[in-house]
Scaffold this active site. Structure first.
Site, short mmCIF file in Angstrom:
data_model
loop_
_atom_site.label_atom_id
_atom_site.label_comp_id
_atom_site.label_asym_id
_atom_site.label_seq_id
_atom_site.Cartn_x
_atom_site.Cartn_y
_atom_site.Cartn_z
N HIS A 153 -56.05 27.95 32.82
CA HIS A 153 -55.39 29.17 33.18
C HIS A 153 -54.69 28.86 34.58
O HIS A 153 -55.56 29.17 35.45
CB HIS A 153 -56.05 30.25 33.13
CG HIS A 153 -56.67 30.89 31.94
ND1 HIS A 153 -55.92 31.25 30.97
CD2 HIS A 153 -57.92 30.77 31.18
CE1 HIS A 153 -56.50 31.78 29.79
NE2 HIS A 153 -57.73 31.38 29.88
N HIS A 176 -54.50 25.43 25.56
CA HIS A 176 -55.65 25.17 24.66
C HIS A 176 -55.82 23.64 24.18
O HIS A 176 -54.52 23.64 23.54
CB HIS A 176 -56.04 26.27 23.83
CG HIS A 176 -56.98 26.17 22.88
ND1 HIS A 176 -56.53 25.81 21.63
CD2 HIS A 176 -58.43 26.03 22.80
CE1 HIS A 176 -57.87 25.36 20.73
NE2 HIS A 176 -58.77 25.66 21.66
N ASN A 200 -58.57 21.35 21.53
CA ASN A 200 -60.17 21.10 20.88
C ASN A 200 -59.89 20.05 19.98
O ASN A 200 -59.10 19.97 19.10
CB ASN A 200 -60.34 22.48 20.36
CG ASN A 200 -61.66 22.27 19.52
OD1 ASN A 200 -61.77 22.16 18.60
ND2 ASN A 200 -62.55 22.80 20.30
N GLY A 239 -76.03 29.97 18.53
CA GLY A 239 -76.86 30.19 19.70
C GLY A 239 -76.27 29.22 21.02
O GLY A 239 -77.24 29.01 21.71
N ARG A 243 -74.37 28.40 24.50
CA ARG A 243 -74.44 29.10 25.86
C ARG A 243 -73.31 29.93 25.93
O ARG A 243 -72.18 29.43 26.08
CB ARG A 243 -74.51 27.84 26.71
CG ARG A 243 -74.70 28.42 28.24
CD ARG A 243 -74.67 27.14 29.22
NE ARG A 243 -75.18 27.35 30.34
CZ ARG A 243 -73.92 27.38 31.53
NH1 ARG A 243 -72.96 26.68 31.36
NH2 ARG A 243 -74.40 27.94 32.86
#
Length: 318
Positions: free
Chosen positions: A113, A123, A125, A277, A279
């Site tokens: 950003h 972005h 990935n 689960g 972070r």
């Protein structure tokens, strides 16, 4: 997630002579994170904070974050490698044969950003999943995914053409049909259905990729990840010193609100991280540091802000 490309995944498991090598994927991903962070630090002049974390069920990751930099208001470059006993629904939605199996998932994800509204958010990935077999006579289920997309506030056609050109160049060695297929997939995926509006000007997106065997899919994914810096850095350097005022920052904050909506409502990676689960602090660092919602507000017709709408209609950029 839409499978608008119309292509079904090939049967699970490696093809002959193409053994799955999760260690090689992990090592490349860890190196990719380091290379991207070094390139961004050279652009910004400030250093990333590094947080290593562990997951109770297995695995962990390294979160690299830069906040209040000279160029990037927030930049997050994340590496994760996690294991679990049951693949979450967000990851097995298109792989029924993998549901409920133990899994290993790894990837590098980044969202940048910039502070200057004339520099687009971006972005990227790249990721790899492998789900263990239910029995000794069943092959593991594996696939790659990834891509990159651009979200400008004040778009410049030259920037969008460059970004899409780099995406096409990364894919062309693996087949000329891939760029248009993955571009269309990106246009369909990064779309806010409740707004009937694209999130940005797209790029490429692919998931559930195992066609052609492990070696080919890994090489394709490496090509995409390694192309990122060259696709984006020149755009940043071109606009980072352009003057701007409060009007531009307010419009940037309003458009960032759309980014937040997509990430929380539709993004498969966010859902997987939370369901598995992961972070939360790392998963949600993709959010902009500030955003704004204005009731029923629209840019003034003919204004530079209104021109963004012309770019949010999918088109052939290269």
């Amino acid at each position: 997630m839409s499978r608008s490309d119309g292509v079904k995944p090939h049967p699970a498991g490696p093809e002959p002579g193409s053994a799955v090598d999760a260690v090689a994927v992990r090592d490349w991903l860890a190196g990719l994170q380091s290379r991207i962070v070094a390139a961004l630090e050279a652009i910004d002049g400030q250093s990333f904070r590094s947080d290593a974390w562990e997951r109770a069920e297995g695995g962990g990751g390294i979160t690299r974050v830069l906040e209040e930099g000279d160029v990037f208001e927030r930049a997050g470059v994340l590496f994760s490698h996690v294991q679990g006993t049951r693949l979450p629904p967000s990851a097995s939605a298109h792989r029924g044969e993998a549901a409920g199996r133990p899994f290993e998932a790894m990837g590098v994800s980044l969202v940048l950003h910039p502070r200057n509204p004339y520099v687009p958010t971006v972005h990227m990935n790249v990721r790899f999943f492998v789900a263990g077999a239910n029995g000794s006579d069943v092959e593991p289920v594996w696939w790659f995914g990834g891509g990159m997309d651009l979200t400008p506030y004040y778009p410049f056609e030259k920037d969008v053409v460059r970004f899409h050109g780099a995406c096409r160049q990364a894919l062309d060695p693996f087949g000329a049909e891939l760029y248009p297929r993955f571009k269309r997939w990106c246009d369909d995926y990064f779309f806010l259905k409740h707004r009937n509006e694209a999130r940005g000007v797209g790029g490429i997106f692919f998931d559930d990729l195992n066609e052609g065997g492990f070696a080919r899919c890994f090489a394709l994914t490496r090509s995409v990840g390694d192309a990122f810096v060259d696709a984006y850095a020149p755009i940043v350097l071109r606009h980072r010193d352009e003057p701007y005022g409060e009007r531009q920052r307010e419009f940037q904050a309003w458009r960032r609100g759309r980014y937040v909506e997509f990430n929380l409502v539709y993004d498969r990676g966010t859902l997987f991280g939370l369901q598995s689960g992961g972070r939360a602090e790392s998963i949600l660092c993709s959010m902009p540091p500030s955003a704004r919602w204005r009731y029923d507000w629209h840019p003034e017709p003919g204004s530079p802000e209104a021109r963004l709408g012309e770019f949010l209609v999918p088109r052939d950029w290269v």
